[in-house]
Write a protein that holds these residues in place. Structure first.
Motif, mmCIF file in Angstrom:
data_model
loop_
_atom_site.group_PDB
_atom_site.id
_atom_site.type_symbol
_atom_site.label_atom_id
_atom_site.label_comp_id
_atom_site.label_asym_id
_atom_site.label_seq_id
_atom_site.Cartn_x
_atom_site.Cartn_y
_atom_site.Cartn_z
ATOM 1 N N ALA A 139 0.699 -0.840 0.069
ATOM 2 C CA ALA A 139 -0.090 -0.111 0.573
ATOM 3 C C ALA A 139 0.590 1.414 0.324
ATOM 4 O O ALA A 139 1.835 1.197 0.432
ATOM 5 N N LYS A 140 0.221 2.425 -0.756
ATOM 6 C CA LYS A 140 0.982 3.409 -0.633
ATOM 7 C C LYS A 140 0.184 4.754 -1.168
ATOM 8 O O LYS A 140 -0.635 4.784 -1.326
ATOM 9 N N ARG A 141 0.288 5.677 0.593
ATOM 10 C CA ARG A 141 -0.931 6.750 0.752
ATOM 11 C C ARG A 141 0.157 7.663 0.343
ATOM 12 O O ARG A 141 0.988 7.552 1.172
ATOM 13 N N TRP A 197 -6.115 11.341 3.701
ATOM 14 C CA TRP A 197 -5.220 10.344 2.626
ATOM 15 C C TRP A 197 -5.485 10.090 1.264
ATOM 16 O O TRP A 197 -6.856 9.612 1.488
ATOM 17 N N THR A 210 -5.044 7.239 -1.058
ATOM 18 C CA THR A 210 -4.639 5.519 -1.473
ATOM 19 C C THR A 210 -3.903 5.698 -3.141
ATOM 20 O O THR A 210 -4.919 5.567 -3.745
ATOM 21 N N ASP A 268 -3.407 0.113 -3.307
ATOM 22 C CA ASP A 268 -4.155 -0.384 -2.305
ATOM 23 C C ASP A 268 -4.352 -2.327 -2.267
ATOM 24 O O ASP A 268 -4.387 -2.767 -3.616
ATOM 25 N N ASP A 269 -3.109 -2.578 -1.518
ATOM 26 C CA ASP A 269 -3.747 -4.169 -1.705
ATOM 27 C C ASP A 269 -2.230 -4.865 -2.576
ATOM 28 O O ASP A 269 -3.688 -5.862 -2.600
ATOM 29 N N ASP A 286 4.003 1.947 2.380
ATOM 30 C CA ASP A 286 3.403 2.092 3.823
ATOM 31 C C ASP A 286 3.331 1.412 4.163
ATOM 32 O O ASP A 286 3.072 1.103 5.824
ATOM 33 N N GLY A 309 -5.033 2.247 -7.944
ATOM 34 C CA GLY A 309 -4.868 1.212 -7.445
ATOM 35 C C GLY A 309 -4.551 0.340 -7.067
ATOM 36 O O GLY A 309 -3.468 -0.717 -6.757
ATOM 37 N N ARG A 310 -4.697 -0.576 -8.007
ATOM 38 C CA ARG A 310 -5.640 -2.071 -7.891
ATOM 39 C C ARG A 310 -4.991 -2.381 -9.492
ATOM 40 O O ARG A 310 -5.312 -1.488 -10.429
#
Ligand SMILES: Nc1ncnc2c1ncn2[C@@H]1O[C@H](COP(=O)(O)OP(=O)(O)OP(=O)(O)O)[C@@H](O)[C@H]1O
Ligand SMILES: [Mg+2]
Length: 237
Positions: free
Chosen positions: A13-15, A22, A24, A27-28, A63, A221-222
């Motif tokens: 994960a990167k936020r 926040w 994201t 994400d995972d 993160d 983000g996925r």
């Protein structure tokens, strides 16, 4: 026995902090890339492609989650050890070239070797090899400002290759180039892949994604899609 993957992400994960909240960006995200894969990272603007490449290239840390680079956990490394891991394993081609404007072509390409204990003559020989590879052996003394866009991009590629990295990462490496320059750079990537190089490229262009054997589409983000192309063997433009 299965070989160690060159890249293994697990629950990354990167936020980013935006105002009071926040955002994201990744994400995972879990992903495995093996030696000699030829991968395109695609997806809409803002989907997290550059964020992912910066993590893969050890320019940034996640993160949450694990990143194993050639089997070594790099997610928790401090900046110095991250720089060592990067220099050892990765060649990174930036879209904006990131060349030193006041250094010659040769000096730009030698730069990643300066951090290594290597004799000056050997560094020079390696840089000449890399520049020959990209067809720029006749421009050693030019400054970046005295080159065309395609030539600058080829210097950036030579600089990424000079350390003989296990993994070559490119964030839109042909983003600003005309179609014939793009074609010649893709032929170079194809040849490197045929020699065993692991290559991961971010691209907006379908023709480039078509060169790659695997295409990973990011959305928000996925990983929305992870597709392998049928067929093997080097393809030509
Ligand atoms: N330093 C930052 N601070 C806050 N938000 C950021 C930061 N860097 C990136 N972002 C946000 O994270 C998301 C992903 O950005 P990223 O640069 O990875 O997108 P991208 O897929 O590479 O897009 P493009 O195709 O336009 O280059 C975007 O929504 C962006 O606004
Ligand atoms: Mg980007």
């Amino acid at each position: 026995m299965t070989a160690t993957p060159v890249i293994e992400l697990d629950g990354i994960a990167k936020r980013y902090r935006i105002g009071d909240g926040w955002f994201t960006a990744l994400d995972d995200l879990s992903l495995r890339i093996d030696a000699n894969e030829y991968v395109a990272i695609v997806g809409p603007s803002g989907s997290g492609k550059s964020t992912l490449m910066n993590l893969l290239g050890c320019l940034d840390v996640p993160d949450a989650g694990q990143y194993r680079l050639q089997g070594e956990d790099v997610a928790g490394l401090d900046e110095n050890r991250l720089a060592v891991a990067r220099n050892r394993a990765i060649g990174f081609i930036f879209q904006s070239f990131n060349l030193l404007p006041r250094a010659s072509v040769l000096a730009n390409v030698v730069q990643p070797l300066v951090y290594r204990r290597m004799a000056g003559a050997e560094r020079r020989r390696r840089a000449l090899d890399a520049l020959e590879r990209v067809g720029l052996a006749d421009k050693l003394d030019n400054l970046p400002g005295q080159l065309s866009g395609g030539q600058r991009q080829r210097v950036a590629i030579a600089r990424a290759l000079v350390t003989r990295p296990r993994i070559l990462l490119g964030d839109e490496p042909t983003g600003n180039l005309d179609s014939s320059t793009t074609a010649s750079i893709m032929r170079l990537f194809d040849a490197l892949h045929a020699e065993g190089q692991t290559i991961i490229l971010v691209t907006h262009e379908a023709e480039i994604a078509d060169h790659c054997r695997r295409s990973i589409r990011l959305v928000d983000g996925r990983i929305a899609e992870d597709r392998r192309q049928p067929g093997t063997g080097t393809r030509h433009v």
